[in-house]
Design a protein around this motif. Structure first.
Motif, PDB file in Angstrom:
ATOM      1  N   GLN A 276      16.278  79.572 -12.433  1.00 40.90           N
ATOM      2  CA  GLN A 276      16.943  80.983 -12.677  1.00 40.90           C
ATOM      3  C   GLN A 276      15.893  81.953 -12.535  1.00 40.90           C
ATOM      4  O   GLN A 276      14.770  81.994 -12.929  1.00 40.90           O
ATOM      5  CB  GLN A 276      17.690  80.933 -14.067  1.00 40.90           C
ATOM      6  CG  GLN A 276      18.404  82.471 -14.441  1.00 40.90           C
ATOM      7  CD  GLN A 276      19.012  82.110 -15.749  1.00 40.90           C
ATOM      8  OE1 GLN A 276      18.258  82.043 -16.789  1.00 40.90           O
ATOM      9  NE2 GLN A 276      20.006  82.356 -16.109  1.00 40.90           N
TER      10      GLN A 276
ATOM     11  N   THR B  29      16.014  86.472 -13.164  1.00 35.59           N
ATOM     12  CA  THR B  29      16.582  87.588 -13.726  1.00 35.59           C
ATOM     13  C   THR B  29      15.667  88.781 -13.886  1.00 35.59           C
ATOM     14  O   THR B  29      14.415  88.690 -14.103  1.00 35.59           O
ATOM     15  CB  THR B  29      17.498  87.424 -15.002  1.00 35.59           C
ATOM     16  OG1 THR B  29      16.539  87.094 -15.976  1.00 35.59           O
ATOM     17  CG2 THR B  29      18.454  86.239 -14.690  1.00 35.59           C
TER      18      THR B  29
ATOM     19  N   ARG C 248      15.401  92.247 -15.809  1.00 41.38           N
ATOM     20  CA  ARG C 248      15.912  92.945 -16.803  1.00 41.38           C
ATOM     21  C   ARG C 248      14.967  94.205 -17.319  1.00 41.38           C
ATOM     22  O   ARG C 248      13.737  94.362 -16.925  1.00 41.38           O
ATOM     23  CB  ARG C 248      15.858  92.053 -18.140  1.00 41.38           C
ATOM     24  CG  ARG C 248      16.702  90.841 -18.069  1.00 41.38           C
ATOM     25  CD  ARG C 248      16.455  89.879 -19.255  1.00 41.38           C
ATOM     26  NE  ARG C 248      17.091  88.699 -19.239  1.00 41.38           N
ATOM     27  CZ  ARG C 248      17.296  87.620 -20.084  1.00 41.38           C
ATOM     28  NH1 ARG C 248      16.500  87.990 -21.151  1.00 41.38           N
ATOM     29  NH2 ARG C 248      17.762  86.700 -19.911  1.00 41.38           N
TER      30      ARG C 248
ATOM     31  N   ASN D 254      19.905  91.805 -14.321  1.00 41.50           N
ATOM     32  CA  ASN D 254      20.747  91.816 -15.768  1.00 41.50           C
ATOM     33  C   ASN D 254      20.581  93.034 -16.532  1.00 41.50           C
ATOM     34  O   ASN D 254      19.190  93.475 -16.696  1.00 41.50           O
ATOM     35  CB  ASN D 254      20.439  90.468 -16.560  1.00 41.50           C
ATOM     36  CG  ASN D 254      21.079  90.275 -17.532  1.00 41.50           C
ATOM     37  OD1 ASN D 254      21.556  91.052 -18.096  1.00 41.50           O
ATOM     38  ND2 ASN D 254      21.241  88.928 -17.744  1.00 41.50           N
TER      39      ASN D 254
END
Length: 300
Positions: A185, A187, A189, A292
């Motif tokens: 994963q 992401t 942010r 995200n």
């Protein structure tokens, strides 16, 4: 020994200083497109006789280096190494990381796999004492996390690659300290101050790993490790300028000794095959980034 440094930015000058102070006093050539061809001895290097070249082709043809340190922008790293090895299979090469500023082509991957010469890549955090200790017990590592921050806007050079490649030291450490690391994963942010952070999660044969990259924050680096016996380690990996120069000195010295003694790539701390594994992992990470909008609670 004849040694050359290609690229005289902040990294290249570090290697040049190391060669200029080397006790064996090798013949030295420096190559950069900004060097005036008629200047024999710029004021920056007053204490040693040094050859200067503007063109890489002329350096390879006229100087014929035994050892080459490539510290140009990332887009030219691998191509310059391929060119040098095509001209002289005996030369040893240290390529500054990353190998490339884009995903590797099939041809480049094939060349890296088949190349059997002395080629090292500048993932020199492998020489850090903590990393060397952890490498000795890598099969006991269950979970490992690296956090790295540095404000790229304040870096001295130009033409940097994307943050994932420029901060790939810590992805390389995951590859170095675990077995069969793969990513699950990725992401992007916002941190509490509004700057972006990239969270990378993955698994390895004995557990999980995580790397957090923050390319616009005050410099820091730390490591958290959990061993399979339950022991935990939380270590800030701060370095003084002298400590950092020691990492560059160790990688340069290792390559020079390997060339002098006729050793092979298996004697290098970060041979090309290891760097290829790291690069392919970075390439994979780059395809998985998901933005995200949630708050990143990791505050250092």
């Amino acid at each position: 020994m004849k040694a050359a440094v290609v690229g005289l930015g902040s990294m290249g000058r570090r290697y040049a200083d190391i060669l200029l102070e080397h006790p064996d006093e090798p013949d030295i050539a420096l190559c950069d497109s900004l060097v005036e061809p008629d200047i024999k001895q710029p004021k920056d290097f007053p204490h040693r006789e040094v050859s200067f070249f503007q063109e890489y082709d002329r350096l390879l043809k006229n100087f014929v280096p035994d050892v080459i340190f490539i510290a140009t922008p990332a887009r030219s790293h691998l191509g310059m190494a391929m060119q040098a090895r095509a001209r002289d299979k005996r030369c040893a090469i240290l390529i500054q990381k990353p190998l490339s500023d884009t995903d590797l082509t099939d041809e480049q991957v094939r060349w890296c796999v088949e190349e059997s010469g002395l080629i090292s890549v500048g993932y020199n955090w492998r020489f850090h004492t903590l990393v060397q200790h952890l490498h000795g017990i890598k099969n006991n590592i269950e979970d490992i996390t690296f956090f790295v921050a540095s404000d790229m806007r304040n870096w001295p050079g130009k033409d940097y690659a994307d943050p994932l490649r420029e901060f790939s030291h810590d992805i390389d450490l995951v590859s170095h300290l675990t077995t069969n690391a793969h990513v699950t994963q990725v992401t992007e942010r916002k941190a509490w101050h509004g700057n972006e952070r990239i969270h990378i999660r993955g698994e390895h044969d004995h557990g999980t790993w995580r790397v957090i990259v923050s390319p616009f924050e005050k410099p820091t680096r730390w490591c958290r490790v959990k061993l399979n016996d339950g022991l935990r380690l939380n270590k800030r990996m701060a370095l003084t300028h002298d400590d950092l120069m020691s990492l560059y000195l160790q990688e340069a010295h290792e390559l020079i000794v390997a060339w002098t003694d006729g050793r092979g790539p298996e004697d290098l701390t970060c041979p090309l095959t290891d760097a290829l594994r790291t690069t392919l992992l970075v390439d994979r990470i780059g395809t998985m980034v998901i933005k995200n909008t949630s708050f990143d609670g990791v505050v250092m």
